[in-house]
Design a protein around this motif. Structure first.
Motif, short mmCIF file in Angstrom:
data_model
loop_
_atom_site.label_atom_id
_atom_site.label_comp_id
_atom_site.label_asym_id
_atom_site.label_seq_id
_atom_site.Cartn_x
_atom_site.Cartn_y
_atom_site.Cartn_z
N ILE A 1 -1.95 13.72 -4.57
CA ILE A 1 -2.65 12.57 -3.97
C ILE A 1 -1.85 12.11 -2.76
O ILE A 1 -0.64 12.37 -2.68
N PRO A 2 -2.49 11.44 -1.79
CA PRO A 2 -1.76 11.03 -0.58
C PRO A 2 -0.63 10.04 -0.89
O PRO A 2 -0.70 9.29 -1.88
N LEU A 3 0.40 10.09 -0.03
CA LEU A 3 1.53 9.17 -0.16
C LEU A 3 1.06 7.72 -0.28
O LEU A 3 1.56 6.95 -1.10
N GLY A 4 0.08 7.37 0.56
CA GLY A 4 -0.42 5.99 0.56
C GLY A 4 -1.00 5.59 -0.80
O GLY A 4 -0.85 4.45 -1.22
N SER A 5 -1.61 6.54 -1.50
CA SER A 5 -2.17 6.23 -2.83
C SER A 5 -1.07 6.00 -3.85
O SER A 5 -1.17 5.13 -4.72
N VAL A 6 0.00 6.80 -3.75
CA VAL A 6 1.14 6.60 -4.66
C VAL A 6 1.68 5.20 -4.48
O VAL A 6 1.89 4.45 -5.45
N LYS A 7 1.88 4.82 -3.21
CA LYS A 7 2.46 3.51 -2.95
C LYS A 7 1.53 2.38 -3.39
O LYS A 7 1.99 1.38 -3.94
N SER A 8 0.23 2.55 -3.16
CA SER A 8 -0.64 1.44 -3.56
C SER A 8 -0.74 1.34 -5.08
O SER A 8 -0.82 0.23 -5.61
N ARG A 9 -0.66 2.46 -5.79
CA ARG A 9 -0.65 2.37 -7.26
C ARG A 9 0.61 1.65 -7.76
O ARG A 9 0.55 0.81 -8.67
N ILE A 10 1.75 1.99 -7.17
CA ILE A 10 2.99 1.33 -7.58
C ILE A 10 2.93 -0.16 -7.27
O ILE A 10 3.27 -1.01 -8.09
N ARG A 11 2.43 -0.46 -6.07
CA ARG A 11 2.28 -1.85 -5.64
C ARG A 11 1.39 -2.63 -6.62
O ARG A 11 1.74 -3.72 -7.06
N LEU A 12 0.24 -2.05 -6.93
CA LEU A 12 -0.71 -2.71 -7.84
C LEU A 12 -0.07 -2.96 -9.20
O LEU A 12 -0.17 -4.05 -9.76
N ALA A 13 0.61 -1.92 -9.72
CA ALA A 13 1.25 -2.05 -11.03
C ALA A 13 2.29 -3.15 -11.00
O ALA A 13 2.32 -4.04 -11.85
N SER A 14 3.15 -3.11 -9.99
CA SER A 14 4.24 -4.06 -9.90
C SER A 14 3.73 -5.48 -9.73
O SER A 14 4.21 -6.42 -10.38
N GLU A 15 2.74 -5.64 -8.86
CA GLU A 15 2.23 -6.99 -8.63
C GLU A 15 1.51 -7.54 -9.87
O GLU A 15 1.62 -8.71 -10.18
N LYS A 16 0.83 -6.65 -10.55
CA LYS A 16 0.16 -7.07 -11.78
C LYS A 16 1.19 -7.53 -12.82
O LYS A 16 1.05 -8.57 -13.46
N LEU A 17 2.27 -6.75 -12.96
CA LEU A 17 3.31 -7.11 -13.93
C LEU A 17 3.95 -8.45 -13.57
O LEU A 17 4.15 -9.31 -14.43
N LYS A 18 4.23 -8.62 -12.29
CA LYS A 18 4.86 -9.87 -11.88
C LYS A 18 3.92 -11.06 -12.11
O LYS A 18 4.34 -12.12 -12.55
N TRP A 19 2.65 -10.85 -11.81
CA TRP A 19 1.68 -11.92 -12.01
C TRP A 19 1.57 -12.26 -13.49
O TRP A 19 1.58 -13.41 -13.88
N MET A 20 1.50 -11.21 -14.31
CA MET A 20 1.34 -11.42 -15.74
C MET A 20 2.52 -12.19 -16.33
O MET A 20 2.34 -13.07 -17.15
N TRP A 21 3.72 -11.84 -15.87
CA TRP A 21 4.82 -12.55 -16.53
C TRP A 21 5.03 -13.94 -15.97
O TRP A 21 5.54 -14.80 -16.64
N ARG A 22 4.55 -14.17 -14.76
CA ARG A 22 4.58 -15.55 -14.26
C ARG A 22 3.59 -16.42 -15.02
O ARG A 22 3.88 -17.53 -15.40
N GLU A 23 2.41 -15.88 -15.24
CA GLU A 23 1.35 -16.65 -15.88
C GLU A 23 1.47 -16.66 -17.40
O GLU A 23 0.83 -17.45 -18.06
N GLY A 24 2.24 -15.72 -17.90
CA GLY A 24 2.41 -15.65 -19.34
C GLY A 24 1.16 -15.17 -20.06
O GLY A 24 0.87 -15.61 -21.16
N VAL A 25 0.41 -14.29 -19.41
CA VAL A 25 -0.80 -13.78 -20.08
C VAL A 25 -0.55 -12.38 -20.63
O VAL A 25 0.39 -11.72 -20.26
#
Lengths: 228, 203
Positions: B179-203
């Motif tokens: 898959i393109p480099l850009g897709s790798v980075k956006s998947r990592i970004r999405l995962a990381s941001e989701k994790l950070k959001w989840m632990w901030r919100e405690g959901v």
């Protein structure tokens, strides 16, 4: 220091995971040293590593491992913090004094602590580089670049990622203006041509994880000579 | 993928273990224990930390591709560093598991590359205003994070595992998965941001 351009989230995760080339990790570590915002973000990315470590099924550890370590500990003097620092010169506070202000440790280790020590090689008039001995895969490199006021880096794009950290001076490109501490964290979707707009030479630390692609004839001629 | 050597096929990469929760409520607070070691080099405390972390550190090193004997040796070096550097641990900055993870990570890189992993300057950490948190918050974050990782979509979890457990760079993951480099980075970004959001919100 007013840092406006930060590391991409994906770059931080890769650094936290220990998954970056040495060259890219060097530039990342240097920006993190200069940027409290990215330090805070890194702590969260590294927490991911901690959770993943906890999640692993425990491996069998050799039976005498613990005893070996305890014996080893017994042979050591009771190390206080000060004593430890003396025996591990890598972490001594004293060494920081031998580094110029504004030079992150990770870089200082490669250049003897000061940009004054750097032996520059000329690419074209007003543009100099110095390669750092970072091993990297796929032809990527880590190097210092010094560009005179009013001069531009050759226009280029990348096959992979490119990190550019400003250590002195400033430049502007298609993305914005970059001053000391700022990092341009770009990938193959971007073509840019940084133009130095400071009164002093602009010095940047750059790393790529694949060779640059120059879009002009001059760039294509210069590339084989410089190993860019 | 036909021309990849055996064992290098994508299917192997996809077959990740899901993150399981080995914790029980009876588990001690490892960060608090490690903090005790910071204040006083107590071997009994160290033994408890060793029994919990050494097998996990070794499992991590094996996941990175080290052979058993090297993983064993590096695990011992990592655990010795835990003792030697315990005074540098700060529970307000990181959970014990996070700190020990970074020690093991650095050891493995130093060994595999014969070069020191570039680290950011520690002393600058000390100058920061302590804007964060009481010591037990790291533990709450860790628990939330553990739950959050399990909720990631497969393709996002995969790039996180490939980064942390296989030490693969973005471009390496890109060619692995085709898959393109850009897709790798956006998947990592999405995962990381989701994790950070989840632990901030405690959901």
């Amino acid at each position: 220091m007013n840092i406006k351009h930060h590391l991409d989230e994906a770059t931080l995760v890769s650094y936290a995971a220990g998954a970056m080339s040495q060259a890219m990790a060097l530039v990342t570590a240097c920006h993190i040293s200069m940027c409290p915002t990215c330090r805070e973000r890194l702590a969260h990315s590294e927490a991911m590593g901690g959770i993943l470590l906890e999640s692993l099924s425990p491996a069998d550890v050799s039976e005498d491992a613990l005893q070996t370590l305890l014996d080893c500990i017994d042979e050591e003097p009771d190390l206080g913090a000060e004593l430890l620092d003396c025996t591990h010169p890598n972490e001594t506070e004293s060494r920081t004094h031998t580094y110029d202000k504004g030079i992150p440790h990770a870089l200082g280790d490669y250049i003897g602590g000061s940009l004054d020590n750097v032996e520059w090689k000329r690419i074209v008039p007003g543009v100099y580089f110095h390669d750092l001995p970072c091993k990297s895969e796929r032809g990527g490199v880590s190097r210092l670049l010094r560009i005179a006021p009013g001069k531009a880096m050759l226009p280029h794009s990348h096959d992979g990622n490119e990190l550019t950290l400003i250590l002195q001076g400033s430049f502007s490109d298609e993305i914005g203006r970059f001053t000391v501490g700022d990092i341009a964290d770009l990938d193959n979707e971007v073509e840019h041509q940084p133009l130095v707009d400071s009164d002093v030479d602009c010095i940047c630390l750059i790393a790529t994880d694949a060779p640059l692609k120059f879009s002009t004839l001059l760039g294509k001629i210069v590339q084989p000579m410089t190993g860019f | 993928m036909e021309n990849k050597p055996p064992g290098e096929d994508v299917e192997n990469v996809v077959a990740m273990p899901t993150v399981t929760d080995h914790k029980t409520s009876a588990d001690p607070d490892w960060s608090a224990l490690l903090t005790r070691l910071t204040e006083h080099k107590d071997k009994a405390v160290y033994v408890r930390l060793f029994r919990h972390f050494a097998p996990r550190v070794k499992a991590y090193l094996i996941r990175l591709g080290l052979v058993e004997s090297v993983a064993e040796e590096l695990m011992q070096e990592t655990m010795l560093t835990v003792w030697r550097k315990a005074h540098l641990y700060n529970s307000q900055k990181a959970a014990a598991s996070t700190w020990i993870f970074t020690l093991a990570r650095n050891k493995s890189i130093d060994l595999m590359r014969k070069q020191k992993y570039p680290e950011c300057d520690l002393e600058q950490w000390e100058e920061e205003p302590d804007d964060q948190h009481d010591p037990c918050e790291q533990r709450i974050i860790a628990e939330r994070m553990n739950q959050a990782i399990n909720t990631l979509p497969e393709n996002q979890a995969q790039v996180i595992y490939m980064s942390f457990f296989e030490g693969r760079s973005h471009s390496d993951i890109s060619s692995r998965l085709g898959i393109p480099l850009g897709s790798v980075k956006s998947r990592i970004r999405l995962a990381s941001e989701k994790l950070k959001w989840m632990w901030r919100e405690g959901v």
